[in-house]
Design an enzyme around this catalytic site. Structure first.
Site, PDB file in Angstrom:
ATOM      1  N   GLY A 116       0.790  -1.232   0.000  1.00 40.19           N
ATOM      2  CA  GLY A 116       0.000   0.000   0.000  1.00 40.19           C
ATOM      3  C   GLY A 116       0.816   1.273   0.000  1.00 40.19           C
ATOM      4  N   SER A 117       2.019   1.248  -0.602  1.00 41.51           N
ATOM      5  CA  SER A 117       2.799   2.495  -0.626  1.00 41.51           C
ATOM      6  C   SER A 117       2.120   3.542  -1.505  1.00 41.51           C
ATOM      7  CB  SER A 117       4.242   2.238  -1.086  1.00 41.51           C
ATOM      8  OG  SER A 117       4.295   1.876  -2.438  1.00 41.51           O
ATOM      9  N   ASN A 118       1.402   3.098  -2.530  1.00 45.72           N
ATOM     10  CA  ASN A 118       0.659   4.063  -3.351  1.00 45.72           C
ATOM     11  C   ASN A 118      -0.517   4.660  -2.569  1.00 45.72           C
ATOM     12  OD1 ASN A 118       1.618   4.212  -6.315  1.00 45.72           O
ATOM     13  ND2 ASN A 118       1.800   2.046  -5.784  1.00 45.72           N
TER      14      ASN A 118
ATOM     15  N   LYS B  66      -6.243  -9.387  -7.929  1.00 47.55           N
ATOM     16  CA  LYS B  66      -7.273 -10.225  -8.555  1.00 47.55           C
ATOM     17  C   LYS B  66      -7.793  -9.489  -9.786  1.00 47.55           C
ATOM     18  CE  LYS B  66      -9.388 -12.265  -4.414  1.00 47.55           C
ATOM     19  NZ  LYS B  66      -9.412 -13.623  -4.915  1.00 47.55           N
TER      20      LYS B  66
ATOM     21  N   ASN C 180      -6.499   1.916 -12.052  1.00 50.94           N
ATOM     22  CA  ASN C 180      -5.514   0.916 -11.631  1.00 50.94           C
ATOM     23  C   ASN C 180      -4.113   1.482 -11.847  1.00 50.94           C
ATOM     24  OD1 ASN C 180      -4.539  -1.749 -10.911  1.00 50.94           O
ATOM     25  ND2 ASN C 180      -4.102  -2.067 -13.084  1.00 50.94           N
TER      26      ASN C 180
ATOM     27  N   HIS D 236      -0.419   0.293 -12.851  1.00 53.99           N
ATOM     28  CA  HIS D 236       0.284  -0.866 -13.410  1.00 53.99           C
ATOM     29  C   HIS D 236       1.770  -0.542 -13.532  1.00 53.99           C
ATOM     30  CE1 HIS D 236       0.584  -4.727 -15.395  1.00 53.99           C
ATOM     31  NE2 HIS D 236       1.502  -4.155 -16.168  1.00 53.99           N
TER      32      HIS D 236
ATOM     33  N   ASP E 208      -5.979  -4.460 -18.124  1.00 50.60           N
ATOM     34  CA  ASP E 208      -4.806  -3.582 -18.321  1.00 50.60           C
ATOM     35  C   ASP E 208      -4.847  -2.822 -19.639  1.00 50.60           C
ATOM     36  OD1 ASP E 208      -3.691  -4.245 -15.882  1.00 50.60           O
ATOM     37  OD2 ASP E 208      -2.383  -5.796 -16.688  1.00 50.60           O
TER      38      ASP E 208
ATOM     39  N   GLU F 184       5.305   5.845  -9.607  1.00 48.94           N
ATOM     40  CA  GLU F 184       3.883   5.510  -9.428  1.00 48.94           C
ATOM     41  C   GLU F 184       3.227   6.475  -8.446  1.00 48.94           C
ATOM     42  OE1 GLU F 184       3.722   0.674 -10.134  1.00 48.94           O
ATOM     43  OE2 GLU F 184       3.762   1.426  -8.097  1.00 48.94           O
TER      44      GLU F 184
HETATM   45  C1  GAR Z   1       2.563  -1.443  -7.628  1.00 47.04           C
HETATM   46  O1  GAR Z   1       3.841  -1.496  -8.190  1.00 47.04           O
HETATM   47  C2  GAR Z   1       1.517  -1.615  -8.702  1.00 47.04           C
HETATM   48  O2  GAR Z   1       1.917  -1.090  -9.929  1.00 47.04           O
HETATM   49  C3  GAR Z   1       1.395  -3.123  -8.782  1.00 47.04           C
HETATM   50  O3  GAR Z   1       1.486  -3.544  -7.439  1.00 47.04           O
HETATM   51  C4  GAR Z   1       2.323  -2.648  -6.720  1.00 47.04           C
HETATM   52  C5  GAR Z   1       1.660  -2.266  -5.418  1.00 47.04           C
HETATM   53  O4  GAR Z   1       2.560  -1.499  -4.638  1.00 47.04           O
HETATM   54  N1  GAR Z   1       0.164  -3.495  -9.384  1.00 47.04           N
HETATM   55  C6  GAR Z   1       0.047  -4.508 -10.234  1.00 47.04           C
HETATM   56  O5  GAR Z   1       0.962  -5.230 -10.552  1.00 47.04           O
HETATM   57  C7  GAR Z   1      -1.354  -4.711 -10.790  1.00 47.04           C
HETATM   58  N2  GAR Z   1      -1.325  -5.520 -11.970  1.00 47.04           N
HETATM   59  P1  GAR Z   1       2.133  -0.865  -3.250  1.00 47.04           P
HETATM   60  O6  GAR Z   1       1.311  -1.929  -2.509  1.00 47.04           O
HETATM   61  O7  GAR Z   1       3.419  -0.552  -2.549  1.00 47.04           O
HETATM   62  O8  GAR Z   1       1.328   0.379  -3.524  1.00 47.04           O
END
Ligand code: GAR
Length: 202
Positions: free
Chosen positions: A12-14, A87, A103, A105, A146, A175
């Site tokens: 969940g850093s985003n 998912k 989303n 990606h 995607d 991101e």
């Molecule tokens: C992120 O890098 C995001 O792009 C990826 O999961 C990571 C979550 O990072 N998402 C996917 O691969 C979706 N297909 P976070 O939990 O540190 O925010």
């Protein structure tokens, strides 16, 4: 107020980047719920530290999607952010919230996207491919995995000494910026979706 729901499966850093952007006044919004399919997700700790309500739905529950759909319908948020949600969202939920769900990606779509491309696997494929650039994409979620309209992309160079982990780290930083600026654009309403393009209105 612009109400956001975040759905996260992992760190969940985003999600944290959005919390920080709201706290610092960079975007004018409120995160009203953090939903997770993984009770061990660190995103849940981040939510608790920031006083954001959490809901855990067991990802293995056969009713996972109906439960999720009911929660989303009852909240009716302005925006749903999928942050590392591992998912595939079923069509009926995607269509219910079409152009209200985005989303993150970790590649420059349409390269290295689609089913099976998630998380560190994406970076591993990029390194193996020999690509000299990668990056991230923020896009609307459609039933074509995607492949929804692209809101923003940021580019990162792949250096000779990069592996999937260093690349992941660099891309995460981009991101966070791309997600916050995409949300700012959506809040402003200054865009128009034309086919697969998200055009800025000035
Ligand atoms: C992120 O890098 C995001 O792009 C990826 O999961 C990571 C979550 O990072 N998402 C996917 O691969 C979706 N297909 P976070 O939990 O540190 O925010």
């Amino acid at each position: 107020m612009f109400n956001i729901v975040v759905i996260a499966s992992g760190n969940g850093s985003n999600f944290q980047a959005v919390i920080d952007a709201i706290d610092s006044g960079l975007i004018n919004a409120r995160i009203i719920k953090l939903i997770s399919d993984n009770e061990r997700a660190n995103a849940l700790n981040r939510a608790r530290s920031s006083g954001i309500e959490t809901v855990i739905i067991n990802g293995k529950d056969s009713n996972f999607y109906p439960i999720l759909n009911d929660i989303l319908l009852s909240i009716n948020p302005d925006l749903i952010v999928l942050d590392g949600f591992m998912k595939i969202m079923p069509d009926y939920i995607v269509n219910e919230f079409l152009y209200k769900m985005i989303n993150i990606h970790p590649s420059l779509l349409p390269a290295f996207g689609g089913r099976g491309f998630y998380g560190i696997k994406v970076h591993r494929s990029v390194i193996r491919s020999g690509a000299r650039f990668s990056g991230c994409t923020i896009h609307f979620v459609t039933s074509d995995v995607d492949n929804g309209p692209i809101i923003e992309q940021r580019v990162v160079e792949v250096n000779d000494d990069d592996d999937e982990y260093t690349l992941s780290e660099k891309i995460h930083e981009e991101e966070h910026r791309a997600l916050v600026s995409s949300i700012a654009l959506l809040i402003s309403g200054r865009y128009r979706i034309s086919g697969k393009r998200v055009l800025r209105l000035y």
